[in-house]
Write an enzyme that holds these catalytic residues in place. Sequence first.
Site, PDB file in Angstrom:
ATOM      1  N   HIS A   7       8.189 -43.345 -20.115  1.00 14.87           N
ATOM      2  CA  HIS A   7       7.247 -42.893 -19.089  1.00 14.87           C
ATOM      3  C   HIS A   7       7.342 -41.387 -18.844  1.00 14.87           C
ATOM      4  CE1 HIS A   7       6.455 -47.075 -18.122  1.00 14.87           C
ATOM      5  NE2 HIS A   7       7.749 -47.278 -17.980  1.00 14.87           N
TER       6      HIS A   7
ATOM      7  N   GLU B 125       1.907 -34.027  -9.635  1.00 12.45           N
ATOM      8  CA  GLU B 125       1.563 -35.190  -8.820  1.00 12.45           C
ATOM      9  C   GLU B 125       1.139 -34.751  -7.423  1.00 12.45           C
ATOM     10  OE1 GLU B 125       3.357 -39.061 -10.591  1.00 12.45           O
ATOM     11  OE2 GLU B 125       4.909 -38.055  -9.410  1.00 12.45           O
TER      12      GLU B 125
ATOM     13  N   THR C 190       7.164 -42.456  -6.985  1.00 12.96           N
ATOM     14  CA  THR C 190       5.808 -42.379  -7.552  1.00 12.96           C
ATOM     15  C   THR C 190       5.650 -43.257  -8.790  1.00 12.96           C
ATOM     16  OG1 THR C 190       6.280 -40.432  -8.928  1.00 12.96           O
ATOM     17  CG2 THR C 190       5.532 -40.033  -6.657  1.00 12.96           C
ATOM     18  N   THR C 191       6.626 -44.121  -9.044  1.00 13.28           N
ATOM     19  CA  THR C 191       6.535 -45.114 -10.119  1.00 13.28           C
ATOM     20  C   THR C 191       6.946 -46.464  -9.542  1.00 13.28           C
ATOM     21  OG1 THR C 191       8.803 -44.654 -10.834  1.00 13.28           O
ATOM     22  CG2 THR C 191       7.028 -43.451 -11.948  1.00 13.28           C
TER      23      THR C 191
ATOM     24  N   HIS D 234       6.565 -34.490 -14.771  1.00 15.00           N
ATOM     25  CA  HIS D 234       5.223 -35.042 -14.960  1.00 15.00           C
ATOM     26  C   HIS D 234       4.358 -33.898 -15.480  1.00 15.00           C
ATOM     27  CE1 HIS D 234       6.254 -38.678 -12.580  1.00 15.00           C
ATOM     28  NE2 HIS D 234       7.065 -37.841 -11.958  1.00 15.00           N
TER      29      HIS D 234
ATOM     30  N   HIS E  16      10.965 -33.199 -10.739  1.00 10.89           N
ATOM     31  CA  HIS E  16      11.638 -33.900  -9.646  1.00 10.89           C
ATOM     32  C   HIS E  16      13.132 -33.988  -9.921  1.00 10.89           C
ATOM     33  CE1 HIS E  16       7.644 -36.262  -8.816  1.00 10.89           C
ATOM     34  NE2 HIS E  16       7.615 -35.025  -8.342  1.00 10.89           N
TER      35      HIS E  16
ATOM     36  N   HIS F 250      13.412 -35.380 -13.836  1.00 14.86           N
ATOM     37  CA  HIS F 250      12.358 -35.728 -14.784  1.00 14.86           C
ATOM     38  C   HIS F 250      11.123 -34.914 -14.451  1.00 14.86           C
ATOM     39  CE1 HIS F 250      11.604 -38.476 -11.361  1.00 14.86           C
ATOM     40  NE2 HIS F 250      10.330 -38.254 -11.662  1.00 14.86           N
TER      41      HIS F 250
END
Length: 308
Positions: free
Chosen positions: A88, A127, A221-222, A117, A140, A115
């Site tokens: 992911h 995000e 957020t996951t 995005h 993050h 991690h």
Amino acid sequence: MRLLLALLALAAAPPRARAASHWCYQIQAKPSNYTCLEPDKWEGSCQNNRQSPVNIVTAKTQLDPNLGRFSFSGYDRKHQWTVQNNGHTVMVLLGDEASITGGGLSTRYQAKQLHLHWSRAMDRGSEHTFNGERFAMEMHIVHEKEKGPSGNQFAEDEIAVLAFMVEDGSKNVNFQPLVEALSDIPRPNMNTTMKGNVSLFDLLPKEERLRQYFRYLGSLTTPTCDEKVVWTVFQEPIQLHRDQILAFSQKLFYDHEQRVNMTDNVRPEQSLGQRQVFRSGAPGLLLSQPLPTLLASALACLTVGFLR
């Protein structure tokens, strides 16, 4: 005979029944030849009303004088971090050597992983948004609350996430060991080790620029989107060169066959609802108004001072 019939029935079950809990981003749902749950169908707490990410309207934030400076422990220690493609995102495993206190937090939080995005587009990869505007990426750093023997594991602030926007700019040599590691982990569940030694401070803006930030209570957020996160979203962005940003979309894949590039791994904006976003009380002015307006106000104050 009954066992044989049961096994045949299981084998004939539609793919959705076997893969219902497999979640994915919207970009994966379109080209995939398997069933996955896109963001509006995510399970767990994902459909509740205190979700993340959100749009931060800076003019509507509320000053909180208790949101002072952070104290960073172990952020200056250099490591050859383990880097993982988890299917992911790309994750950097941080061990247990870095932690944070201060910043309005109730206790010490231990850094566990970081991690990112991202998107191929330079204005679609973050995000969180500031006044409706997205950035190229968002990083993050995830921390867990240090608990006593009777600690509450279901507290709304069990996890503290430090969020940093990433924008297109000059080449960031400190990020290069992470960027170069991407080539070694193109497929899910692959791990590698950075070639160079990097500290967390190496990846962040200068510490004196970390006094201005926003704070609110939200969720992961996951999936399963647990509502137990105290979010700190910093105003000062990290700069990476465009080529460094694009490497994440080019080198990583969502699938083992390397057919779907890992990009646009961004959860859609969630409603803020009745929640309040606070801003730090550290010295310095957050630009919630256009710069000309701020300059005009400052000039007016100076003029009044001279006339007295």
